[in-house]
Enzyme design. Structure first.
Site, short mmCIF file in Angstrom:
data_model
loop_
_atom_site.label_atom_id
_atom_site.label_comp_id
_atom_site.label_asym_id
_atom_site.label_seq_id
_atom_site.Cartn_x
_atom_site.Cartn_y
_atom_site.Cartn_z
CG ASP A 266 -0.22 -0.08 2.55
OD1 ASP A 266 1.04 -0.02 2.56
OD2 ASP A 266 -0.90 -0.17 3.59
CD GLU B 221 -0.06 0.29 7.37
OE1 GLU B 221 0.26 0.46 6.18
OE2 GLU B 221 -0.18 -0.84 7.87
CG HIS C 142 3.51 0.30 4.71
ND1 HIS C 142 2.55 -0.61 5.10
CD2 HIS C 142 4.65 -0.42 4.60
CE1 HIS C 142 3.10 -1.80 5.22
NE2 HIS C 142 4.37 -1.72 4.91
P1 PGA Z 1 8.24 -7.10 2.86
O1 PGA Z 1 7.59 -5.87 3.66
O2 PGA Z 1 9.69 -6.78 2.71
O3 PGA Z 1 8.04 -8.29 3.75
O4 PGA Z 1 7.52 -7.18 1.57
C1 PGA Z 1 7.94 -4.57 3.26
C2 PGA Z 1 7.22 -3.56 4.12
O5 PGA Z 1 6.07 -3.81 4.54
O6 PGA Z 1 7.79 -2.48 4.35
#
Ligand code: PGA
Length: 260
Positions: free
Chosen positions: A136, A143, A138
């Site tokens: 998304d 968020e 973030h």
């Molecule tokens: P991920 O998470 O490396 O497990 O894809 C990235 C994040 O949420 O910042």
């Protein structure tokens, strides 16, 4: 913003590791901002390899992590302290006393985040911040809807992030709903940013961060305002970028100049 697009995540991770290694060579007392998640793991492996080969040393370096789940003890196998020990700190020569992760069990979270930010400031600020990106958009646990000037604080995860992170837990209900997280404003103070993004499920987030408007609905888009920000992507994560050929051409030159 420089966008480096590589065929594989291993190649992108190696190049990103080269930037971290160059910093450590130039400034052995570097202050690193570190991230968890599956994305930075190949870069951490590359750095551990360099350290084992005697090419770099973390002996004098210090680190601060972006975030930690609220309510998880450091011994929990999904806590970010545990993750950092297992995926990086146990494999390099850093003094663990110099590694910092927010305390998810802090009784007074306000006091915890205040002293965390103060300690970073006292160390001279973060020289290089490693980031992943959520599907998304973030960065850390900022968020959609997080203020772009936010500081380290308590945050609530979105249902999407809980869903994304459920793969690490036995069941989705086990994923903590809140975390302590550095803010977008705190992250923007790092002198250099290195963001890694791999896989087709990050393509919309990368597109929003690089070519969307600067907005709190994709907090990574704030990085457009950072003076020294590098994105390392594989082809799938970069697939929705309109100007990807131009970025790739320009960034190769920039990276060569940086590592010369
Ligand atoms: P991920 O998470 O490396 O497990 O894809 C990235 C994040 O949420 O910042």
């Amino acid at each position: 913003m420089e966008i480096i697009i590589c065929k594989t995540k291993e190649e992108a991770s190696r190049k990103a590791a080269d930037l971290v290694a160059a910093l450590l060579k130039a400034k052995p007392t570097a202050v690193l901002g570190l991230a968890t998640g599956s994305t930075p793991v190949p870069m951490y492996q590359a750095l551990a390899k360099d350290c084992a080969a005697g090419k770099i040393s973390f002996k004098k370096a210090k680190s601060w992590n972006l975030d930690e789940y609220l309510g998880l003890p450091p011994t929990h196998d999904q806590s970010y302290r545990y993750f950092m020990d297992k995926n990086l700190f146990d494999h390099i020569d850093i003094d663990k006393k110099n590694t910092h992760v927010l305390n998810g069990l802090a009784k007074d979270w306000r006091k915890e985040v205040k002293s965390y930010e103060a300690a970073i400031k006292k160390a001279g600020g973060i020289d290089l911040q490693v980031l992943g990106i959520g599907s998304d958009g973030h960065i850390a646990f900022n968020e959609p809807g997080s203020s772009l000037t936010s500081r380290t604080r308590i945050v609530s995860l979105t249902p999407q992030t809980i869903k994304d992170n459920a793969r690490f837990f036995k069941k989705a209900a086990d994923v903590p709903k809140q975390a302590l997280s550095m803010g977008v404003g705190s992250i923007m103070e790092a002198k250099r940013i290195v963001l890694l993004a791999f896989g087709a499920n990050k393509a919309d987030a990368v597109k929003g961060a690089v070519e969307g408007g600067v907005s709190q609905f994709c907090t990574a888009s704030a990085l457009q305002m950072h003076p020294d920000c590098w994105f390392f992507c594989d082809e799938a994560a970069a697939s929705k970028l309109k100007l990807k050929k131009y970025y790739a051409w320009r960034a190769e030159e920039a990276l060569k100049a940086e590592l010369a």
